[in-house]
Write a protein that holds these residues in place. Structure first.
Motif, PDB file in Angstrom:
ATOM      1  N   ASP A  30       0.691  -1.175   0.029  1.00 52.61           N
ATOM      2  CA  ASP A  30       0.321   0.300   0.590  1.00 52.61           C
ATOM      3  C   ASP A  30       0.583   0.860   0.017  1.00 52.61           C
ATOM      4  O   ASP A  30       0.364   2.564  -0.440  1.00 52.61           O
ATOM      5  CB  ASP A  30      -1.244   0.044   1.239  1.00 52.61           C
ATOM      6  CG  ASP A  30      -0.238  -0.292   2.144  1.00 52.61           C
ATOM      7  OD1 ASP A  30       0.692  -0.175   2.508  1.00 52.61           O
ATOM      8  OD2 ASP A  30      -1.320   0.123   3.588  1.00 52.61           O
ATOM      9  N   SER A  31       1.750   1.479  -0.199  1.00 52.60           N
ATOM     10  CA  SER A  31       3.767   2.081  -0.050  1.00 52.60           C
ATOM     11  C   SER A  31       4.050   2.373  -0.914  1.00 52.60           C
ATOM     12  O   SER A  31       4.439   1.164  -1.363  1.00 52.60           O
ATOM     13  CB  SER A  31       3.558   2.893   1.354  1.00 52.60           C
ATOM     14  OG  SER A  31       4.008   2.090   2.208  1.00 52.60           O
ATOM     15  N   GLY A  32       4.748   3.104  -1.190  1.00 52.10           N
ATOM     16  CA  GLY A  32       6.066   3.327  -2.487  1.00 52.10           C
ATOM     17  C   GLY A  32       7.358   4.372  -1.795  1.00 52.10           C
ATOM     18  O   GLY A  32       6.650   4.882  -1.163  1.00 52.10           O
ATOM     19  N   GLU A  33       8.276   3.918  -2.239  1.00 47.65           N
ATOM     20  CA  GLU A  33       9.560   5.056  -1.855  1.00 47.65           C
ATOM     21  C   GLU A  33      10.137   5.317  -3.471  1.00 47.65           C
ATOM     22  O   GLU A  33      10.738   4.949  -3.979  1.00 47.65           O
ATOM     23  CB  GLU A  33      10.343   4.771  -0.681  1.00 47.65           C
ATOM     24  CG  GLU A  33       9.922   3.894   1.014  1.00 47.65           C
ATOM     25  CD  GLU A  33      10.354   4.213   2.370  1.00 47.65           C
ATOM     26  OE1 GLU A  33      12.382   3.666   0.872  1.00 47.65           O
ATOM     27  OE2 GLU A  33      10.580   3.991   2.805  1.00 47.65           O
ATOM     28  N   ILE A  34      10.988   6.547  -3.281  1.00 49.54           N
ATOM     29  CA  ILE A  34      10.766   7.354  -3.685  1.00 49.54           C
ATOM     30  C   ILE A  34      11.870   7.823  -3.870  1.00 49.54           C
ATOM     31  O   ILE A  34      12.594   9.000  -2.679  1.00 49.54           O
ATOM     32  CB  ILE A  34       9.376   7.918  -5.234  1.00 49.54           C
ATOM     33  CG1 ILE A  34       8.930   6.998  -6.074  1.00 49.54           C
ATOM     34  CG2 ILE A  34      10.775   8.937  -6.409  1.00 49.54           C
ATOM     35  CD1 ILE A  34       7.294   8.320  -6.420  1.00 49.54           C
TER      36      ILE A  34
END
Length: 206
Positions: A30-34
């Motif tokens: 439900d999330s991602g890092e950039i």
């Protein structure tokens, strides 16, 4: 002293090539890092600078602030000449130079004398800028030269080729059509436009 010629670089809105970047797929989460890599005061003389291709941020050009032309004879047919002037590209990318136009600085745009003036020294075009004593718009927006980058390269893979000049020398040439009875001074502003040349890495054909 009033400027005789001012050369002004205009920025243009252009379509740009976006740099290649890695991607990630987020599946079942439900999330991602950039990651964010910011650079302030980026050096546009560096070929490896992370500036978008064709962005105006690549433009780094040295050009004269004032120039002159003149004729030394009052007789009809007197040649018009000038000193040599230079434009230098200091950027990590090649730069196209366009003649954008010329405008008379005096409130009265009428001709005080009949004469013609053209640019001279550019590789791709040397337009006539004054005709019959009046500014001409016939060649406005024409490409007149392409300067290599500061290292003499026109493309990313040019390191093994003979360097191309990143400087161009130009002058004004022309002729006075009719005899003049007294010294005449007319002032203009010439505008040049600069566009950074895209330097997309070439892909090999199998």
């Amino acid at each position: 002293m009033k400027k005789i010629f001012g050369l002004v670089a205009l920025s243009s809105v252009v379509l740009v090539a976006l740099p290649a970047y890695a991607e990630q797929n987020i599946i079942g989460e439900d999330s991602g890092e950039i990651k964010i890599n910011g650079t302030l005061g980026i050096d546009n003389t560096d070929e490896g600078a992370t500036i978008v291709e064709e962005d105006d941020a690549w433009i780094n050009v040295t050009l004269p602030l004032e120039t002159i032309f003149y004729s030394a004879s009052p007789n009809a047919g007197a040649p018009i000449t000038s000193p040599d002037y230079t434009i230098t590209n200091n950027s990590g990318r090649p730069v196209d130079i366009f003649f954008k136009g010329i405008a008379k600085d005096d409130p009265d745009p009428s001709a005080q004398a009949e004469y013609e003036v053209a640019l001279n020294g550019f590789a791709k075009g040397n337009p006539k800028i004054i005709e019959d004593g009046l500014v001409t718009s016939e060649n406005n927006g024409v490409l007149i030269h392409t300067l290599a980058n500061k290292n003499g390269k026109l493309g990313k893979n040019d390191q093994d080729l003979q360097p191309t000049a990143n400087t161009v020398a130009f002058r004004y040439v022309g002729e006075v059509m009719d005899a003049v009875d007294s010294t005449i001074t007319e002032n203009y502003t010439m505008t040049l436009e600069f566009k950074a040349v895209s330097w997309v890495e070439e892909t090999e054909t199998p």
